[in-house]
Design a protein around this motif. Structure first.
Motif, mmCIF file in Angstrom:
data_model
loop_
_atom_site.group_PDB
_atom_site.id
_atom_site.type_symbol
_atom_site.label_atom_id
_atom_site.label_comp_id
_atom_site.label_asym_id
_atom_site.label_seq_id
_atom_site.Cartn_x
_atom_site.Cartn_y
_atom_site.Cartn_z
ATOM 1 N N CYS A 144 -2.981 -2.369 -8.969
ATOM 2 C CA CYS A 144 -4.051 -1.376 -8.848
ATOM 3 C C CYS A 144 -3.792 -0.442 -7.672
ATOM 4 O O CYS A 144 -4.508 0.537 -7.493
ATOM 5 C CB CYS A 144 -5.397 -2.064 -8.695
ATOM 6 S SG CYS A 144 -5.423 -3.303 -7.397
ATOM 7 N N CYS A 145 -2.807 -0.753 -6.859
ATOM 8 C CA CYS A 145 -2.608 -0.009 -5.613
ATOM 9 C C CYS A 145 -1.349 0.848 -5.670
ATOM 10 O O CYS A 145 -0.856 1.297 -4.625
ATOM 11 C CB CYS A 145 -2.537 -0.992 -4.447
ATOM 12 S SG CYS A 145 -3.845 -2.225 -4.507
ATOM 13 N N LEU A 171 -4.829 7.253 -6.482
ATOM 14 C CA LEU A 171 -5.685 6.107 -6.160
ATOM 15 C C LEU A 171 -7.106 6.580 -5.895
ATOM 16 O O LEU A 171 -7.625 6.476 -4.786
ATOM 17 C CB LEU A 171 -5.097 5.339 -4.969
ATOM 18 C CG LEU A 171 -3.686 4.789 -5.214
ATOM 19 C CD1 LEU A 171 -3.091 4.219 -3.936
ATOM 20 C CD2 LEU A 171 -3.705 3.730 -6.304
ATOM 21 N N MET A 186 -6.983 7.164 -2.054
ATOM 22 C CA MET A 186 -6.200 6.562 -0.974
ATOM 23 C C MET A 186 -4.800 7.182 -0.988
ATOM 24 O O MET A 186 -4.242 7.458 -2.046
ATOM 25 C CB MET A 186 -6.093 5.038 -1.162
ATOM 26 C CG MET A 186 -7.405 4.276 -0.987
ATOM 27 S SD MET A 186 -8.121 4.409 0.678
ATOM 28 C CE MET A 186 -6.944 3.502 1.685
ATOM 29 N N ALA A 223 -2.675 1.259 2.571
ATOM 30 C CA ALA A 223 -3.385 0.063 3.053
ATOM 31 C C ALA A 223 -2.827 -1.221 2.449
ATOM 32 O O ALA A 223 -3.298 -2.310 2.772
ATOM 33 C CB ALA A 223 -4.880 0.179 2.746
ATOM 34 N N LEU A 224 -1.846 -1.083 1.572
ATOM 35 C CA LEU A 224 -1.282 -2.269 0.915
ATOM 36 C C LEU A 224 -0.200 -2.883 1.806
ATOM 37 O O LEU A 224 0.754 -2.211 2.194
ATOM 38 C CB LEU A 224 -0.676 -1.870 -0.440
ATOM 39 C CG LEU A 224 -0.204 -3.022 -1.327
ATOM 40 C CD1 LEU A 224 -1.388 -3.833 -1.841
ATOM 41 C CD2 LEU A 224 0.594 -2.478 -2.507
ATOM 42 N N CYS A 239 -4.678 -6.172 0.364
ATOM 43 C CA CYS A 239 -5.272 -4.928 0.866
ATOM 44 C C CYS A 239 -5.756 -5.103 2.306
ATOM 45 O O CYS A 239 -6.513 -6.038 2.605
ATOM 46 C CB CYS A 239 -6.448 -4.567 -0.039
ATOM 47 S SG CYS A 239 -7.466 -3.246 0.618
ATOM 48 N N LEU A 290 -7.787 -3.108 3.979
ATOM 49 C CA LEU A 290 -9.230 -2.830 4.101
ATOM 50 C C LEU A 290 -10.023 -4.097 3.780
ATOM 51 O O LEU A 290 -10.966 -4.460 4.476
ATOM 52 C CB LEU A 290 -9.671 -1.726 3.129
ATOM 53 C CG LEU A 290 -9.086 -0.335 3.290
ATOM 54 C CD1 LEU A 290 -9.837 0.643 2.389
ATOM 55 C CD2 LEU A 290 -9.185 0.121 4.718
ATOM 56 N N LYS A 342 -14.235 -1.370 0.500
ATOM 57 C CA LYS A 342 -13.217 -0.640 -0.286
ATOM 58 C C LYS A 342 -13.865 0.452 -1.134
ATOM 59 O O LYS A 342 -15.028 0.343 -1.538
ATOM 60 C CB LYS A 342 -12.462 -1.619 -1.197
ATOM 61 C CG LYS A 342 -11.661 -2.645 -0.417
ATOM 62 C CD LYS A 342 -10.642 -3.365 -1.279
ATOM 63 C CE LYS A 342 -11.267 -4.266 -2.291
ATOM 64 N NZ LYS A 342 -10.280 -5.067 -3.029
HETATM 65 S S1 SF4 Z 1 -7.554 0.465 -0.478
HETATM 66 FE FE1 SF4 Z 1 -6.839 -1.622 -0.865
HETATM 67 S S2 SF4 Z 1 -7.447 -2.085 -2.986
HETATM 68 FE FE2 SF4 Z 1 -7.607 0.162 -2.691
HETATM 69 S S3 SF4 Z 1 -5.616 0.947 -3.424
HETATM 70 FE FE3 SF4 Z 1 -5.425 0.620 -1.187
HETATM 71 S S4 SF4 Z 1 -4.567 -1.463 -0.957
HETATM 72 FE FE4 SF4 Z 1 -5.357 -1.265 -3.081
#
Ligand code: SF4
Length: 495
Positions: free
Chosen positions: A115-116, A121, A163, A172-173, A179, A181, A190
């Protein structure tokens, strides 16, 4: 240039089409014989009239139907505006529809970062943007200031925020695929698109359609009891009230170019296409353990049945809107789904091997360019996409049925390409092109999953293979669409 006030559009026509329109408009050429006398060839006149009819330029039932949909479009636009102005009120009342014939997903994050690493994003809500930009990020993240963790794109005149990505992944990954966050500030901090994953929303004239993003490798992995759809519905309404960004379907609906249909007719078609989904699939013996469920439906045959029903309904509707025998009618060969049902049911290759090889060469060039720009996530995806193309080219993994056993959960995943994505395509207002896309997606996923199984030295396709193949397919939508040029139509081959 043709200015059409009723449909609020301007059409740029070619010289010959413009001549036909001028002759029709000034009354001198309104008879078929007069048009033939002016243009010289009756077949050309029929073809041009047919093309103009499909653009709703000719007066008749088809154009009248199209005009009547203007009111429906206005009503839908008003609903969208009301939902945007008062999200909490709209969230409480909108009907919510989940994928028919599917049990709720048993989602568990398996930290793959799926998902990241999407190409965008977002989009975030305004509150998401304000909240994230005020944060300090931890050691996992590649930026420390929340304001540096955002990026925007321009879409249809709107600035959308998401993001920021570096090297194809969210900043943020962490290296552990978790994640920052979430780890530093908790789940609720998030942005909505991150919390919403793997659910995906579309707003339609009959309510909100919810589907699953099958790119997620964690869906149906949890062993515990899945939350009922009613619980998921509360979650969906909470996201809407919070200001989740929801794309709207296109309006008015067309089942195919030049075949308009009202909201009620399209909704009726959807119900008819989905009829039998529940009975085509043997119910799991124990709904809490899908690994042991006995799904017996054949995903390809199921989609072929849907395509045949769709074609029959579309042609019947086109005939009902006919302008008369002097206008060539929409033929089955004119639909984007022409030949699909046969190809889905047969074992013959769907794709022209030369076209696939050329596409693969272009992928290799793109992978080299991405590697130079240090975008490893996309390079890996392209590499796997090329593996899927190899499987289609060899046809070894893709064609012979029975060469690979399909685990029950893997079969469930392939069925989801039909069950989950068909209503989503309709929710987006795409019917014939959407069905063609589903067919290509299903066949590609099937081929890549078999290739991944073969690479493991196995003879069974497991859920791990199908989830990985689905992830590659969903992240490669434009590439799969580009394969349409290599599509082999049985109808073409027969002539
Ligand atoms: S904020 Fe966190 S959950 Fe959202 S895309 Fe970035 S790493 Fe993935």
């Amino acid at each position: 240039m043709l200015r059409d006030r009723s449909l609020r559009r301007a059409l740029r026509l070619g010289d010959r089409d413009a001549r036909v329109v001028r002759l029709l408009a000034d009354g001198r050429g309104c008879g078929f014989a007069a048009l033939v006398a002016a243009l010289g060839d009756p077949d050309e006149v029929r073809t041009r009239l047919s093309a103009l009819a499909r653009l709703y330029v000719l007066a008749g039932e088809r154009a009248t139907t199209r005009l009547s949909l203007v009111q429906e479009a206005a009503e839908f636009a008003a609903t969208l505006a009301a939902a945007a102005a008062a999200p909490e009120a709209a969230a409480g009342t909108v009907p919510v529809h989940f994928p028919p014939g599917r049990d709720p997903p048993r989602h568990r994050c398996v930290a793959t970062g799926a998902c990241c690493s999407a190409s965008f994003l977002g989009p975030m809500s305004d509150n998401d943007r304000i909240r994230v930009s005020g944060l300090r990020l931890g050691a996992r993240a590649r930026v420390s200031d929340g304001a540096d963790a955002l990026e925007s794109v321009e879409f249809q005149g709107q600035e959308l925020w998401g993001m920021r990505r570096i090297g194809g992944d969210c900043v943020a990954l962490g290296d552990d695929n978790l994640c920052d966050l979430h780890a530093e500030h908790g789940y609720d901090i998030k942005p909505i698109p991150c919390r919403q994953f793997p659910l995906r929303f579309h707003r339609t004239p009959w309510g909100l359609h919810v589907s699953l993003l099958l790119a997620c490798e964690g869906y149906d992995r949890a062993r515990g009891e899945a939350d009922a759809w009613s619980t998921r519905e509360q979650e969906v309404r909470a996201f809407l009230a919070e200001g989740a960004h929801v794309p709207a379907s296109a309006l008015p609906f067309e089942w195919s170019a030049g075949v308009p249909a009202s909201v009620a007719e399209t909704r009726g078609l959807l119900d008819a296409l989905l009829q039998g989904f529940d009975t085509d699939i043997a119910a799991p013996a124990d709904p809490l353990t899908p690994e042991t469920a006995e799904y017996t439906a054949d995903p390809r045959a199921l989609l072929a049945t849907v395509v045949r029903s769709f074609e029959a309904a579309t042609l019947a509707r086109a005939a009902a809107l006919s302008e008369g025998e002097e206008v060539a009618q929409v033929a089955a060969a004119g639909l984007a789904t022409a030949g699909l049902a046969d190809a889905l049911e047969g074992d013959a290759p769907w794709f022209d091997v030369t076209g696939l090889a050329a596409h693969k060469a272009r992928l290799a060039a793109r992978a080299t360019a991405l590697a130079d720009r240090d975008e490893p996530a996309d390079v890996t995806r392209l590499g796997r996409f090329a593996t899927g193309l190899d499987a289609l080219i060899d046809n070894a993994q893709a064609a012979p049925r029975g060469a690979f056993r399909l685990s029950e959960l893997a079969r469930r995943h392939l069925l989801d390409v039909v069950h989950n994505d068909l209503p989503a395509q309709i929710a987006l207002g795409q019917l014939d092109a959407g069905l063609a896309n589903l067919a290509r997606r299903l066949r590609f996923v099937e081929a890549l999953a078999c290739a991944l199984s073969a690479a493991d030295g196995a003879s069974e396709v497991t859920a791990r293979h199908t989830t990985l193949a689905l992830k590659v397919a969903y992240r490669s939508e434009p590439d799969i669409t580009a394969l349409s040029a290599s599509w082999v139509r049985r109808a073409d081959a027969a002539t």
